[in-house]
Design a protein around this motif. Structure first.
Motif, PDB file in Angstrom:
ATOM      1  N   ALA B  11       0.835  -1.210   0.000  1.00 26.67           N
ATOM      2  CA  ALA B  11       0.000   0.000   0.000  1.00 26.67           C
ATOM      3  C   ALA B  11       0.867   1.257   0.000  1.00 26.67           C
ATOM      4  N   ILE B  14       2.474   1.999  -3.561  1.00 22.26           N
ATOM      5  CA  ILE B  14       1.639   2.579  -4.621  1.00 22.26           C
ATOM      6  C   ILE B  14       1.228   4.010  -4.292  1.00 22.26           C
ATOM      7  N   VAL B  55       1.005   1.370 -13.117  1.00 22.04           N
ATOM      8  CA  VAL B  55      -0.451   1.492 -13.286  1.00 22.04           C
ATOM      9  C   VAL B  55      -1.116   1.597 -11.916  1.00 22.04           C
ATOM     10  N   ASN B  56      -0.663   0.781 -10.963  1.00 24.62           N
ATOM     11  CA  ASN B  56      -1.223   0.882  -9.607  1.00 24.62           C
ATOM     12  C   ASN B  56      -1.020   2.285  -9.034  1.00 24.62           C
ATOM     13  N   MET B  58      -0.623   5.019 -10.712  1.00 23.56           N
ATOM     14  CA  MET B  58      -1.484   5.941 -11.468  1.00 23.56           C
ATOM     15  C   MET B  58      -2.937   5.852 -10.978  1.00 23.56           C
ATOM     16  N   LEU B  59      -3.401   4.614 -10.752  1.00 22.75           N
ATOM     17  CA  LEU B  59      -4.788   4.445 -10.300  1.00 22.75           C
ATOM     18  C   LEU B  59      -4.994   5.042  -8.905  1.00 22.75           C
ATOM     19  N   TYR B  60      -3.968   4.883  -8.060  1.00 17.48           N
ATOM     20  CA  TYR B  60      -4.039   5.504  -6.729  1.00 17.48           C
ATOM     21  C   TYR B  60      -4.253   7.013  -6.883  1.00 17.48           C
ATOM     22  N   ASN B  63      -7.702   7.897  -8.337  1.00 15.59           N
ATOM     23  CA  ASN B  63      -8.748   7.713  -7.329  1.00 15.59           C
ATOM     24  C   ASN B  63      -8.709   8.811  -6.274  1.00 15.59           C
ATOM     25  N   ARG B  64      -7.488   9.238  -5.911  1.00 15.34           N
ATOM     26  CA  ARG B  64      -7.421  10.280  -4.878  1.00 15.34           C
ATOM     27  C   ARG B  64      -7.764  11.660  -5.427  1.00 15.34           C
ATOM     28  N   LYS B  96      -1.910   8.405   4.972  1.00 17.86           N
ATOM     29  CA  LYS B  96      -2.756   7.348   5.530  1.00 17.86           C
ATOM     30  C   LYS B  96      -4.189   7.874   5.614  1.00 17.86           C
ATOM     31  N   THR B  97      -4.801   7.968   4.467  1.00 15.64           N
ATOM     32  CA  THR B  97      -6.142   8.538   4.365  1.00 15.64           C
ATOM     33  C   THR B  97      -7.214   7.512   4.685  1.00 15.64           C
ATOM     34  N   ASN B  98      -8.364   8.000   5.182  1.00 11.96           N
ATOM     35  CA  ASN B  98      -9.499   7.070   5.322  1.00 11.96           C
ATOM     36  C   ASN B  98     -10.275   6.999   4.003  1.00 11.96           C
ATOM     37  N   PHE B  99      -9.954   7.901   3.084  1.00 14.36           N
ATOM     38  CA  PHE B  99     -10.533   7.966   1.748  1.00 14.36           C
ATOM     39  C   PHE B  99     -12.051   8.087   1.750  1.00 14.36           C
ATOM     40  N   GLN B 100     -12.557   8.736   2.779  1.00 16.55           N
ATOM     41  CA  GLN B 100     -13.957   9.138   2.737  1.00 16.55           C
ATOM     42  C   GLN B 100     -14.002  10.463   1.978  1.00 16.55           C
ATOM     43  N   ARG B 102     -15.927  12.927   2.008  1.00 18.16           N
ATOM     44  CA  ARG B 102     -16.157  14.089   2.872  1.00 18.16           C
ATOM     45  C   ARG B 102     -14.840  14.584   3.457  1.00 18.16           C
TER      46      ARG B 102
END
Lengths: 297, 245
Positions: B11, B14, B55-56, B58-60, B63-64, B96-100, B102
């Motif tokens: 984790a 990436i 690619v991983n 890039m996708l991270y 998505n962020r 170390k995001t919770n990726f919510q 909000r």
């Protein structure tokens, strides 16, 4: 054996016009409950809070079609942790929305450490097909299946790196997981196509390595090439290989309950309502060749 | 547990291309700094040879970026190329995001506010754009507490879909310009108004400039509803009936 529900679609907000115009063309709607929620964090007294209007939206959908739940936030692959609160919310949602079945992914999207507790990986990362992972994952799916009063399915994941020196081939791992984990399989044909394209294996041979009697749902979608690899971007219509795989596999899945078309809302303009309908109709034509009676529950 | 360490490192890699470079340059770090088995070390090393690792990464990043691009579109459009630079700097402090969505969007908004305090932008109205987007996102996520800096302000006399925020520039004109022009366009003709605005979001955004007297009454929670113009009352910006004490 459960009855075949038909051809469904993965919900996204761009579908409102399609629902208004062609709502009768679909047999069920699959929703990702996580997108209707804000997760306030492990241990929070009101951890999973429905966003404004979400309950009404889910009720509207369920009044018109059977609903199916496809979760993305459980992160069952996370080693050393089982999210009991997430499961409790799943059970609560099941009680409220009466999903026909529930599913999650064979991947991990969160990790835990001492510094911050839980944090997100921001994408679904693959797990090694090892015995250690099989045991860990199967224990979790058994717990979930025991808590839910519907079938729980696991979706085969897409991956962009190959993990060396694994104990199992993917097909064997999935077959073992269905048995040991008491779970069904959500077979994502587009993921199979993406993995086969990127790692050069035979698609049909892979399908034949699975226990197709465990397949209860099939996902179909389209994708595109970015960064030199084929991505599961859900970027519009299904490609020919996916249709070919659907035609190949449907007659081999005696317990199939539904075929779900997925596209990302940002590609709605590319498809249009008629384009979405064409995807649904094509899937139905294939299913109708092999499944004689559709029963809408 | 070794698998835990393997997943944590996977984790981290990436999310942080600099960490990838550091380990590629010094592979022995995998043995000294991480609790990995020999097989896991081989697996991580093999990742570095695969284009899928790029690619991983890039996708991270895609998505962020998504919460910022989706929920702060005007800020992203004004920042244009700098958006990715600032987002990357924001992530570095919150890896170390919770990726919510909000939290992603409100924390990025707070990062931008802080940045603008310390390093004024060449685009003078950026602060208003950021504050405007923080405002309607706080409405979106039903947040009623008042942040320490008062941006935006909520009182029980306001409709639950309404907040009040101070703007230096003419907000309506500013947003129109951002919408209709190409990303990164700098405007030098935005009128300065120094006015409070009521912002309502349900499900579309409406805005109304309010005079200082009305704004002060709202801030003091002593708004006399009966004296308000129809544009505020009928626009649904305030609670029409008296809120019980």
């Amino acid at each position: 054996m459960s009855q075949f529900l038909g051809v469904g679609i993965m919900y996204n907000p761009s579908l409102q016009g399609f629902f208004d115009t062609y709502g009768d063309a679909i047999d069920y709607v699959e929703v990702i409950p996580d997108v209707f929620l804000t997760d306030n964090g492990v241990g929070h007294p009101n951890r999973f809070a429905l966003s404004a209007g979400s309950h009404e939206k889910l009720c509207d959908l369920s009044a018109r079609w059977p609903l199916v739940a496809h979760y993305v936030g459980f992160s069952l692959g996370t080693a050393g942790y089982f999210d009991q609160e997430y499961l409790a919310n799943m059970v609560k949602f099941q009680d409220i929305y009466k999903f026909k079945w529930n599913s999650e992914h064979l991947s991990f999207s969160k990790v835990h450490d001492e510094e911050v507790g839980e944090y997100a990986v921001c994408l679904a990362l693959p797990l090694p097909f090892d015995g250690e992972v099989l045991e860990m994952f199967a224990e979790k799916t058994k717990k979930i299946q025991a808590a839910l009063n519907t079938d729980f399915l696991i979706e085969n994941n897409v991956y962009f790196v190959h993990i060396e020196d694994e104990d199992y081939l993917e097909g064997v791992f999935l077959k073992e997981l269905s048995e040991k984990g008491n779970c069904g399989m959500l077979l994502d044909l587009h993921n199979v196509h993406a993995n086969a394209t990127n790692f050069g294996f035979d698609r049909k041979q892979f399908l034949d390595s699975l226990d197709l009697t465990s397949v209860q749902e099939i996902h179909i979608a389209g994708g595109n090439v970015i960064g030199g690899m084929y991505l599961d971007s859900h970027s519009g219509p299904c490609n020919d290989e996916v249709w070919e795989l659907l035609d190949y596999v449907v007659p081999k899945c005696p317990n199939l309950r539904g075929v779900t078309y997925e596209f990302h809302e940002s590609y709605f303009d590319k498809l249009g309502n008629d384009g979405i309908l064409a995807q649904i109709n094509h899937a139905r034509e294939i299913c109708n060749k092999y499944i004689k009676s559709e029963v809408c529950l | 547990m070794s698998l835990v360490a393997f997943q944590e490192l996977f984790a981290s890699l990436i999310a942080d291309p600099a960490l990838c470079k550091k380990i590629i340059a010094n592979p022995s770090l995998l043995e000294t700094d991480y609790d990995l088995t020999e097989r896991e070390i081989k697996r991580i090393n093999s990742f570095f040879k695969q284009k899928g690792m790029g690619v991983n990464c890039m996708l991270y990043q895609i998505n962020r970026y998504t919460p910022v691009f989706d929920l702060m579109p005007y800020t992203a459009k004004v920042l244009h190329k700098n958006c990715k630079v600032y987002a990357r700097q924001f992530w570095d402090g919150y890896i170390k995001t919770n990726f919510q969505f909000r939290d992603e969007v409100l924390l990025f908004g707070a990062y931008m506010q802080n940045r603008l305090k310390n390093e004024p932008e060449t685009v003078p109205y950026l602060q208003d754009i950021v504050n405007f987007e923080i405002t309607y996102n706080r409405i979106r996520y039903s947040l009623y507490d008042n942040p320490a800096d008062g941006i935006p302000f909520y009182s029980t006399q306001l409709n639950s879909y309404t907040r009040m925020v101070f703007m230096k520039y003419d907000l309506r004109y500013l947003i129109d310009q951002v919408i209709t022009n190409a990303p990164g366009t700098v405007f030098d003709d935005i009128p300065v108004v120094n006015s409070w605005y009521l912002i309502r979001f349900n499900p579309t955004i409406t805005m109304h400039a309010v005079d200082l007297e009305t704004a002060e009454a709202i801030l003091a929670e002593k708004l006399d509803i009966s004296t308000l113009p129809a544009s505020i009352l009928d626009g649904g910006f305030v609670v029409k009936t008296k809120v019980p004490a």
